[in-house]
Design a protein around this motif. Structure first.
Motif, PDB file in Angstrom:
ATOM      1  N   VAL A 488       0.863  -1.177   0.000  1.00 44.18           N
ATOM      2  CA  VAL A 488       0.000   0.000   0.000  1.00 44.18           C
ATOM      3  C   VAL A 488       0.897   1.223   0.000  1.00 44.18           C
ATOM      4  CG1 VAL A 488      -1.820   1.248   1.192  1.00 44.18           C
ATOM      5  CG2 VAL A 488      -1.773  -1.257   1.264  1.00 44.18           C
ATOM      6  N   VAL A 502      -2.722   0.602  -4.353  1.00 40.57           N
ATOM      7  CA  VAL A 502      -2.572  -0.748  -3.819  1.00 40.57           C
ATOM      8  C   VAL A 502      -2.029  -1.643  -4.922  1.00 40.57           C
ATOM      9  CG1 VAL A 502      -3.731  -2.721  -2.813  1.00 40.57           C
ATOM     10  CG2 VAL A 502      -4.447  -0.415  -2.172  1.00 40.57           C
ATOM     11  N   LYS A 511      -9.009  -2.208  -0.939  1.00 41.00           N
ATOM     12  CA  LYS A 511      -8.627  -0.800  -1.020  1.00 41.00           C
ATOM     13  C   LYS A 511      -9.641   0.090  -0.330  1.00 41.00           C
ATOM     14  CE  LYS A 511      -7.425   2.858  -4.312  1.00 41.00           C
ATOM     15  NZ  LYS A 511      -8.365   3.816  -3.776  1.00 41.00           N
ATOM     16  N   ALA A 515      -7.388   0.188   2.965  1.00 42.26           N
ATOM     17  CA  ALA A 515      -6.411   1.221   2.615  1.00 42.26           C
ATOM     18  C   ALA A 515      -7.016   2.614   2.685  1.00 42.26           C
ATOM     19  CB  ALA A 515      -5.848   0.940   1.224  1.00 42.26           C
TER      20      ALA A 515
END
Length: 736
Positions: A488, A502, A511, A515
């Motif tokens: 990431v 990502v 994601k 993330a």
């Protein structure tokens, strides 16, 4: 007349002796009379005697000079009285001698050849005397006594003659202090014979202060002591001599010596107060001049010592200025003035460009000083430095005004000008210029450069990494039995906006769920040198999840135990341990469990979730209980060991049927009986067997009914509990 004038009579009384008895003197003198005789001052005495036809008694009196045989050398006038008796051809006598010495002391000797008379006197004396155990004897060998405190006496027997008439018994009386007198006499002879030895003189003077030779002894000792003092300069010995012999002929001379020694001591003592006190009292002109010179020298030395101990140079200068007037007219004034000039020179400022007026002042006060040339050159250089310092002051003011502004180029240029003008190192200023140059370079390049977040802000970098790992652990249910290997990347601009990229193997939604969620949590500006910068942060994710389904049974009495074949797995053992450690929060029943073993970036976590719960068999257990008593009980309790209910129930019913059949057979025999007694016996047996049958069948029916009722109630309770706790356990998720 004799008794009245002298209070003493020497009376000889006659008496008869038996023929068989020892012959003795017929006259008598008592010991008390002899002692009185010695103490009296008289010139002669009369002796009254008896007479008999066979006696021949006479007396005699005469004077002559004698010497004491024990010590010798001392003349004395001797007066003697003697009586003799002749008895059967034997001469018995008594003799009294008064020996008067030159110093007036008297000695009385009593002699006799009568053992009996001697013993009588001796016994009287011993009863009234004490033996003297210390000191020497005077006449005889170690026999000395003291009679009533002031008279000493000794006795002896002369046994050298075999004829009794010539054997002498003698008693000597003398004053108690005669021994001291004779000791003094012979001690002086020993002093003279030794050539007036100092030690013997000292001993003689100490022991015999009343001796007639004491004056001569003192003069001789003074002469010896004086000769010992001659030229030694020992003032203590001189002082002791003057104190011991205040009337000596040497006193005047020794006092003069003592005064000279004291003068020399004070003169050479180095003590300012002692020399000054002597100077005030001294009468001798030469000594006074010498004392004045020494006093002045000591004052100067004291001045120098106090100057050395006065501390800093400023203190020394002030000390000299405050005290030098004491030496205005002395030979030491020029030396003190030179010392002041030297200190003033040393005290001039060492740092150039400061206190130029002090250099000018020194030149005015000491125009002819040996330091004038050097000081004049320093003064010229000082004025040049002052001029340069004024320029530096202006530059420093400009530099100070530019600080804390954004005019970084001007700050750098002005600082470098100050460094060049000062011509020396300025570590603080050099450090500031270096920092501003780095800051200006940073401002120029930060517009386009992207920095590494891990280097700029390690704390924020670690927080992002921890959030990623924590978010993945929190999503373990969504990511069961997955392996994720991804990277990431976050980019944060100067406004704090976060961009997310990502890469790698990751599930759909990673994601947005993981993330992006972390990016929203950690958005914000990153500062370096108090200015926002662009940074980039890269985080590698390694995630492994394994999920295992397990089944357990919880019995109230036995705790949790495995319900399937997964008993050997490490995950199952960990889950079983957790359940047994926390079984107070669970109810008996059957459990289906999901255990998630998750490792994210080397951090392992394990969760346990109850996926299904079911209590033991519910109301449906009544059907098996109808067919087989005890089976329903085992189903609703989950416990083994209920087979006894089945066996007991069927045994009672079977036994009842057996007795029922037997009673029917006995009844048939009863009806076929032909005699009354046989009929009575069979009827009684029939009734007994019918009773056994009824009780056995009723007991089996009762146990069957009770067991069925228990199964019905317990099964109903289990059904209700399953519905109640199933949703509760499904909502429970525990980290183990």
């Amino acid at each position: 007349m004799f008794i009245r004038n002298l209070s003493l009579a020497v009376i000889f009384a006659s008496f008869r002796f038996l023929a068989a008895q020892q012959q003795v003197v017929t006259t008598d003198v008592s010991a008390e009379q002899m002692i009185q005789f010695m103490n009296r001052g008289f010139g002669h005495a009369e002796v009254v005697m008896g007479s008999a036809s066979n006696w021949s008694v006479y007396s005699s009196k005469y004077s002559r000079y004698l010497s004491l045989s024990t010590y010798g050398g001392i003349d004395a006038m001797v007066q003697m009285w003697q009586t003799s008796s002749y008895v059967r051809g034997t001469n018995y006598y008594q003799r009294i001698e008064l020996n008067e010495l030159k110093n007036g002391k008297r000695i009385v000797k009593y002699q006799t050849n009568s053992e009996r008379k001697f013993n009588t006197i001796q016994q009287f004396l011993l009863r009234n005397s004490e033996k003297i155990t210390s000191g020497e004897y005077l006449f005889f060998s170690g026999l000395r006594f003291r009679y009533k405190g002031n008279t000493d006496w000794e006795y002896t027997t002369d046994n050298t003659q075999y004829d009794e008439s010539y054997r002498t018994y003698q008693v000597v009386f003398y004053p108690a202090d005669l021994y001291k007198y004779l000791e003094s006499y012979y001690a002086w002879e020993r002093v003279v014979n030794s050539g007036y030895d100092e030690e013997q003189l000292d001993d003689f003077i100490t022991r015999f202060p009343m001796s007639p030779n004491i004056k001569t002894a003192n003069l001789k000792l003074q002469e010896i002591k004086y000769n010992q003092l001659d030229g030694t300069g020992d003032i203590n010995a001189i002082h002791n001599f003057i104190r011991r012999f205040p009337g000596s002929q040497y006193i005047a001379e020794l006092r003069s010596q003592k005064e000279e020694i004291e003068y020399r001591r004070e003169l050479n003592s180095g003590d300012l107060s002692r020399v000054y006190a002597r100077l005030l009292t001294e009468k001798n002109t030469d000594r006074k001049m010498q004392l004045r010179r020494v006093y002045l020298e000591l004052r100067y030395n004291d001045f120098i010592n106090r100057l050395d101990n006065s501390g800093s140079i400023d203190n020394k200068i002030n000390f000299i200025k405050g005290n030098k007037q004491e030496f205005d007219t002395t030979v030491y004034f020029s030396s003190i003035q030179q010392k002041l000039e030297e200190l003033e020179y040393k005290n001039l400022p060492n740092q150039e460009g400061i206190d130029c007026h002090r250099l000018q002042q020194f030149l005015q006060e000491y125009p002819s000083s040996r330091y004038s040339s050097s000081v004049r050159q320093r003064e010229i250089k000082c004025r040049e430095i002052v001029k340069k310092n004024r320029i530096l002051d202006s530059a420093n003011q400009v530099y100070a005004g530019l600080l804390n502004t954004t005019q970084y180029q001007s700050i750098i240029q002005t600082g470098e000008f100050i460094l060049n003008l000062s011509g020396g190192r300025n570590a603080t200023l050099e450090k500031q210029i270096k920092e501003y140059r780095e800051l200006y370079t940073f401002i120029l390049e930060r517009r386009r450069r992207i920095y590494n977040l891990q280097q700029i802000d390690p704390t924020k970098y670690n927080n992002i990494a921890a959030s990623l790992k924590s978010s993945l652990h929190d999503k373990y249910k969504e990511y069961r039995n997955l392996t994720i290997g991804t990277e990431v990347q976050y980019s944060i601009d100067t406004l704090g906006a976060v961009g997310v990229i990502v890469n790698g193997n990751c599930p759909k939604g990673f994601k947005s769920d993981i993330a992006d969620g972390v990016a929203k949590k950690h958005h914000g500006q990153i500062f370096m040198k108090n200015m926002p910068v662009m940074v980039q942060s890269s985080h590698v994710i390694n995630y492994v999840s394994k999920t295992q389904a397990l089944r357990f049974v919880y019995s109230k009495n036995g705790g949790f135990s495995y319900a399937d074949a997964n008993a050997g797995s490490q995950t199952g053992a960990r889950a079983l341990t957790y359940l047994n450690n926390n079984r107070s929060t669970y109810k008996p029943g059957k459990y289906a469990v999901l255990v998630d073993d998750v490792t994210c970036n080397n951090e392992n976590r394990m969760w346990m979730n109850v996926s299904s719960y079911r209590s033991f068999t519910g109301i449906s257990a009544v059907l098996p209980a109808l067919v087989l008593p005890g089976l329903g009980t085992r189903l609703v309790t989950g416990q083994k060991g209920k087979a006894w209910i089945t066996w007991v129930t069927y045994s009672l019913v079977g036994l009842g049927l057996y007795y029922l059949n037997q009673s029917n057979n006995t009844y048939n025999d009863y009806k076929a009986a032909t005699t009354q007694s046989e009929m009575d016996r069979l009827y009684a047996q029939y009734k007994e067997e019918r009773g056994y049958a009824a009780r056995s069948i009723l007991g089996g029916a009762a146990l069957y009914s009770v067991n069925l009722g228990y199964v019905l109630c317990k099964g109903t309770s289990n059904s209700l509990r399953t519905a109640k706790y199933r949703s509760k356990y499904k909502k429970t998720s525990n980290r183990i």
